[in-house]
Design a protein around this motif. Structure first.
Motif, mmCIF file in Angstrom:
data_model
loop_
_atom_site.group_PDB
_atom_site.id
_atom_site.type_symbol
_atom_site.label_atom_id
_atom_site.label_comp_id
_atom_site.label_asym_id
_atom_site.label_seq_id
_atom_site.Cartn_x
_atom_site.Cartn_y
_atom_site.Cartn_z
ATOM 1 N N MET A 1 36.323 19.531 -44.407
ATOM 2 C CA MET A 1 36.490 20.831 -44.713
ATOM 3 C C MET A 1 35.946 21.680 -43.455
ATOM 4 S SD MET A 1 34.063 21.467 -47.996
ATOM 5 C CE MET A 1 34.944 20.628 -49.126
ATOM 6 N N PRO A 2 36.737 21.550 -42.096
ATOM 7 C CA PRO A 2 36.251 22.063 -40.875
ATOM 8 C C PRO A 2 35.633 23.369 -40.930
ATOM 9 C CG PRO A 2 38.086 20.822 -40.678
ATOM 10 C CD PRO A 2 37.934 21.032 -41.943
ATOM 11 N N PRO A 3 36.263 24.423 -41.760
ATOM 12 C CA PRO A 3 35.815 25.812 -41.634
ATOM 13 C C PRO A 3 34.158 25.847 -42.181
ATOM 14 C CG PRO A 3 37.944 25.986 -42.458
ATOM 15 C CD PRO A 3 37.670 24.515 -42.412
ATOM 16 N N LEU A 4 33.872 24.944 -42.847
ATOM 17 C CA LEU A 4 32.380 25.023 -43.550
ATOM 18 C C LEU A 4 31.601 24.526 -42.514
ATOM 19 C CD1 LEU A 4 30.929 23.264 -46.792
ATOM 20 C CD2 LEU A 4 29.998 22.752 -44.609
ATOM 21 N N VAL A 5 32.052 24.026 -41.162
ATOM 22 C CA VAL A 5 30.931 23.731 -40.164
ATOM 23 C C VAL A 5 30.445 25.076 -39.449
ATOM 24 C CG1 VAL A 5 30.874 22.797 -37.728
ATOM 25 C CG2 VAL A 5 32.256 21.261 -39.727
ATOM 26 N N ARG A 6 31.172 26.089 -39.588
ATOM 27 C CA ARG A 6 30.598 27.330 -39.383
ATOM 28 C C ARG A 6 29.208 27.554 -39.746
ATOM 29 N NH1 ARG A 6 34.841 31.667 -38.478
ATOM 30 N NH2 ARG A 6 36.496 30.589 -37.556
ATOM 31 N N TRP A 7 29.204 27.263 -41.128
ATOM 32 C CA TRP A 7 27.754 27.569 -41.682
ATOM 33 C C TRP A 7 26.552 26.383 -41.226
ATOM 34 C CZ3 TRP A 7 27.660 31.950 -44.191
ATOM 35 C CH2 TRP A 7 29.087 32.431 -44.704
ATOM 36 N N LEU A 8 27.165 25.221 -40.635
ATOM 37 C CA LEU A 8 26.092 24.472 -40.161
ATOM 38 C C LEU A 8 25.602 24.848 -38.692
ATOM 39 C CD1 LEU A 8 27.841 20.947 -40.947
ATOM 40 C CD2 LEU A 8 26.296 22.541 -42.393
ATOM 41 N N THR A 9 26.668 25.375 -38.007
ATOM 42 C CA THR A 9 26.547 26.019 -36.826
ATOM 43 C C THR A 9 25.749 27.320 -36.673
ATOM 44 O OG1 THR A 9 28.597 25.430 -35.910
ATOM 45 C CG2 THR A 9 27.557 26.960 -34.545
ATOM 46 N N CYS B 1 41.578 25.077 -41.357
ATOM 47 C CA CYS B 1 41.781 23.624 -40.736
ATOM 48 C C CYS B 1 43.522 23.486 -40.644
ATOM 49 C CB CYS B 1 40.938 22.543 -41.271
ATOM 50 S SG CYS B 1 41.987 21.944 -42.786
ATOM 51 N N GLN B 2 43.585 22.616 -39.966
ATOM 52 C CA GLN B 2 44.999 22.261 -39.566
ATOM 53 C C GLN B 2 45.934 21.804 -40.688
ATOM 54 O OE1 GLN B 2 45.250 18.793 -37.291
ATOM 55 N NE2 GLN B 2 47.255 19.013 -36.457
ATOM 56 N N LYS B 3 45.096 21.539 -41.876
ATOM 57 C CA LYS B 3 45.930 21.320 -43.221
ATOM 58 C C LYS B 3 46.367 22.684 -43.730
ATOM 59 C CE LYS B 3 42.420 18.668 -44.886
ATOM 60 N NZ LYS B 3 41.587 18.397 -44.016
ATOM 61 N N GLY B 4 45.450 23.596 -43.944
ATOM 62 C CA GLY B 4 45.813 24.900 -44.199
ATOM 63 C C GLY B 4 46.822 25.591 -43.365
ATOM 64 N N TRP B 5 46.710 25.498 -42.034
ATOM 65 C CA TRP B 5 47.663 26.235 -41.242
ATOM 66 C C TRP B 5 49.079 25.771 -41.551
ATOM 67 C CZ3 TRP B 5 47.191 30.227 -38.309
ATOM 68 C CH2 TRP B 5 46.062 30.835 -37.700
ATOM 69 N N THR B 6 49.254 24.471 -41.807
ATOM 70 C CA THR B 6 50.461 23.859 -42.144
ATOM 71 C C THR B 6 51.102 23.853 -43.547
ATOM 72 O OG1 THR B 6 49.677 21.694 -41.897
ATOM 73 C CG2 THR B 6 50.360 22.518 -39.958
ATOM 74 N N ALA B 7 50.318 24.282 -44.365
ATOM 75 C CA ALA B 7 50.699 24.170 -45.775
ATOM 76 C C ALA B 7 52.130 24.706 -46.238
ATOM 77 C CB ALA B 7 49.660 24.687 -46.613
ATOM 78 N N ALA B 8 52.602 25.705 -45.455
ATOM 79 C CA ALA B 8 53.650 26.095 -45.774
ATOM 80 C C ALA B 8 54.878 25.378 -45.569
ATOM 81 C CB ALA B 8 54.004 27.877 -45.283
ATOM 82 N N GLU B 9 54.751 24.583 -44.726
ATOM 83 C CA GLU B 9 55.868 23.517 -44.272
ATOM 84 C C GLU B 9 56.519 22.948 -45.553
ATOM 85 O OE1 GLU B 9 55.445 21.328 -40.596
ATOM 86 O OE2 GLU B 9 56.590 19.691 -41.386
ATOM 87 N N LEU B 10 55.807 22.677 -46.642
ATOM 88 C CA LEU B 10 56.482 21.962 -47.690
ATOM 89 C C LEU B 10 57.325 22.604 -48.493
ATOM 90 C CD1 LEU B 10 53.197 19.539 -48.610
ATOM 91 C CD2 LEU B 10 55.348 18.882 -47.503
#
Ligand code: SF4
Length: 710
Positions: free
Chosen positions: A190-198, A55-64
């Motif tokens: 936790m958006p990647p979890l939605v893959r399992w729902l899909t 998700c967007q949070k993970g993608w941007t985690a290194a900025e800190l």
């Protein structure tokens, strides 16, 4: 003193790449970090839980990692000016040790308290608990996971004899015929979890969501039940009532694998659907349709999350859904079961290794003589030197600086000024302390109040293990060492332990007892957890690397781990799961003429927890820059509020001010605000500090408020 160890490059990657996991939520998505001259970048990695998604949070985690607001030197408060100033590590740690000694000499060992976090690695959670018990010799330690998963943990323990969020791999969700999500919004949390729902729905499965709001997850559901906040328990009892009436209860399973059903059966007899509809607002037809889908649905999984759990009756609410799952014969049946969606990154491991007030490593009880003997043996101290149980997080925070309460507090990985209920009161308690020490990577709102701030390493700068929402133990790997001036939490604990010693010999002994090297700590954690419910004895870092993680319990290195629990027996003395009769009771605070609306809190996709980190990431700040108050257009019209107007939400405890966001997806009798923000938009200025009598979970999810244009 050491600044803490960091790892060599894993095989197959260049020296400037590392395979690790996201620093944020319990899904612990796999990612690769890559460093080049332009900086550190995040790349999604195939891992069984996220299958290449982030998700967007993970993608941007290194900025800190190189953030300009990153703390790189200790800060010490100047009493004359009441401001924080940079200081050397020696000065800062000497101030901490002098402060600890002063309050303990004056008021006893319990005058010092420790507050941990569900984002700390297993090694840190373990070391922190050990440091509190045999370094500081205080009984007062607890952590912010008490605000997160504690009600589900308590309900799981009393029903199954063990608390593992998901007792089966996450992939089982994709194969379920029916999924019931109660108070869970993974599409935002936790958006990647939605893959399992899909996948589940692509396979023809049914998704049913219970939530007071039409969330991003609820929009995907085949059926959405929208109960009044605080009535989830009544909904569950009504579902079981219908299942009993219709003959969908698995009588053979109940007879063979459980105890206590008769009392539950008698209790839910009073929850005929019309009564539940009157209380919750969920139509009888929807209750009946849900019960039918669950009762006739083949592979059925019931999941709860914070919406059901963060109540003063959170344990009983979860128990109501566990009762339903047991009556339908789900736990332990292949492809079916009950689970809790853990929230924080190490919410699972963080509650297993001793930073809870009543707990020793391996999920052992601190008042169990055999547990004390075992852990004391590993720690090399007499069992009678271990303190007894402390008190749960809110009670601990609310006692700070009061007569008889702790006068010094050490905080690691937590920001209670934003995350605690009735936050203004807790802020006041923190200000009343003789000594507040905060270890953090950024100047959180809690760190800003501290007497001493200790700058700590970030996730990409340290090794360790995390345990995800499935009970799967994972490797966190360092890409690079911490920047100059920054130490790991383990190094800080080690240094403090040595400085608290009375002479050089004792200091050397203390430093050896509290190693800064995480692999040494993990080796000891394995021995301390051996034989406990959360048994890590057979889990080595090499085995985690080889197997994409290892599920606990795993008692031997050459034996299997445990992806699925309960296939043959539950972790109770007789192997049977236990029903618990539970009944609806009102919220701790009901609406009235002065406070006529229900207030509830939750998350947004682009922010995480108290926002200390994510509010400083540019892309996340742009996506979700400030708090808001969500209210129904009908309610807004009645109050003369337009979309975007500043509104004030007031409870008996305080107020929050934020722009209105109109949404037809919320009940007209309820308003919502996200809890990630500080200052005027702090949702926890409003929330109720009533707690669950069993878990100590505060009632974040419902209180009474009035709303007006600000
Ligand atoms: S915040 Fe959670 S869902 Fe998002 S990338 Fe990180 S672990 Fe995955």
């Amino acid at each position: 003193m050491t600044d803490g160890a960091w790892s060599a490059t894993p095989p197959g990657l260049t020296p400037r790449e590392v395979a690790t996991h996201c620093p944020y939520c319990a899904l612990q998505c796999g990612m690769t970090l890559r460093e080049d001259d332009a900086g550190v970048t995040v790349h999604p990695r195939q891992f069984p839980t996220n299958r290449g998604g982030l998700c967007q949070k993970g993608w941007t985690a290194a900025e800190l990692l190189d953030h300009p607001q990153r703390l790189t030197t200790p800060l010490v408060r100047d009493p004359a000016t009441d401001t924080l100033h940079p200081a050397s590590w020696d000065t800062a740690l000497d101030r901490v040790v002098a402060g600890i000694r002063a309050v303990q000499d004056d008021a006893g060992r319990d005058a010092v308290a420790v507050f941990g976090g569900g984002g700390l690695t297993n090694e840190k959670a373990y070391a922190l608990g050990k440091f509190a018990r045999i370094g500081l010799r205080t009984r007062h330690i607890d952590y912010n996971g008490r605000f997160c998963m504690s009600s589900a943990a308590a309900a799981g323990m009393r029903a199954f004899g063990i608390d593992r969020g998901l007792p089966f791999p996450l992939a089982d969700l994709g194969q379920a015929d029916t999924l019931l999500l109660v108070g869970a919004n993974p599409a935002e949390t936790m958006p990647p979890l939605v893959r399992w729902l899909t996948e589940q729905r692509r396979n023809g499965g049914q998704l049913i969501v219970v939530d007071p709001r039409v969330t991003a997850t609820a929009r995907q559901a085949d059926l959405h039940l929208q109960p009044l906040p605080g009535t989830d328990l009544a909904v569950a009892n009504a579902l079981l009532h219908i299942a009993l009436t219709e003959g969908w209860v698995d009588r053979a399973y109940v007879a063979d694998r459980t105890t206590g059903f008769d009392a539950v059966r008698r209790g839910v007899a009073a929850w005929w659907p019309a009564r539940a509809e009157q209380l919750s607002g969920v139509p009888v037809a929807d209750l009946e349709a849900t019960a039918r889908t669950l009762g006739t649905g083949g592979r059925v999984i019931i999941l709860t999350a914070r919406g059901a759990e963060q109540h003063a009756k959170g344990v009983d609410t979860v128990s109501a859904y566990v009762n339903l799952a047991l009556a339908l014969g789900l736990p332990g049946r292949a492809g079916s079961g009950y689970g809790c969606l853990t929230g924080q990154g190490n919410g699972q491991g963080g509650r297993e290794h001793g930073q809870k007030a009543d707990q020793l490593p391996g999920y052992r009880k601190i008042d169990d003589p055999a547990a004390r003997e075992h852990v004391a043996g590993v720690w090399g101290v007499p069992a009678d030197e271990l303190p007894g149980p402390g008190v749960p997080a809110y009670q601990l925070l609310d006692s700070l600086g009061t007569p008889g309460g702790p006068r010094a507090l050490l905080v690691f990985g937590s920001n209670p000024v934003v995350s605690a209920p009735r936050a203004a009161r807790i802020e006041g308690r923190l200000r009343d302390l003789d000594l507040l020490v905060v270890a953090d990577l950024l100047l959180s709102e809690t760190a800003a109040l501290a007497d001493v701030v200790l700058p700590t390493a970030q996730w990409a700068e340290e090794d360790g293990t995390m345990t995800n929402l499935e009970g799967r133990v994972l490797r966190r790997r360092a890409l690079r060492p911490p920047p100059p001036g920054v130490r790991t939490d383990l190094a800080i604990i080690s240094d403090l332990a040595a400085r608290l010693a009375t002479d050089d010999t004792a200091a050397a002994d203390a430093a050896a007892r509290f190693p800064a090297d995480p692999s040494t700590v993990f080796a000891e954690l394995r021995r301390a957890s051996a034989g406990g419910a959360a048994d890590y004895a057979g889990i080595s870092w090499d085995r985690i690397d080889a197997d994409d993680g290892v599920y606990w319990p795993c008692p031997t290195e050459d034996g299997p781990d445990t992806p699925r629990l309960f296939a043959d027996r539950f972790a109770t003395p007789d192997g049977r799961a236990r029903f618990h009769p539970v009944d609806h009771r009102p919220a701790a605070e009901e609406v009235c003429a002065t406070y006529p609306l229900h207030f509830t809190t939750g998350r947004v996709l682009a922010q995480y927890q108290s926002g200390t980190q994510t509010r400083r990431v540019a892309a996340l700040r742009r996506a979700a820059p400030e708090a808001f108050v969500e209210l129904h257009p009908d309610l807004a019209a009645r109050l003369g509020i337009d979309d975007g107007d500043p509104v004030r939400v007031t409870s008996r405890r305080g107020e929050l001010c934020a722009p209105a966001r109109l949404s037809a997806g919320i009940r007209p009798d309820t308003v919502f605000a996200p809890f990630h923000y500080a200052g005027a938009g702090r949702a926890n200025s409003v929330t109720n500090d009533a707690v669950d009598p069993i878990s100590g979970m505060p009632e974040f999810k419902i209180c009474a408020v009035r709303v007006e244009k600000a």
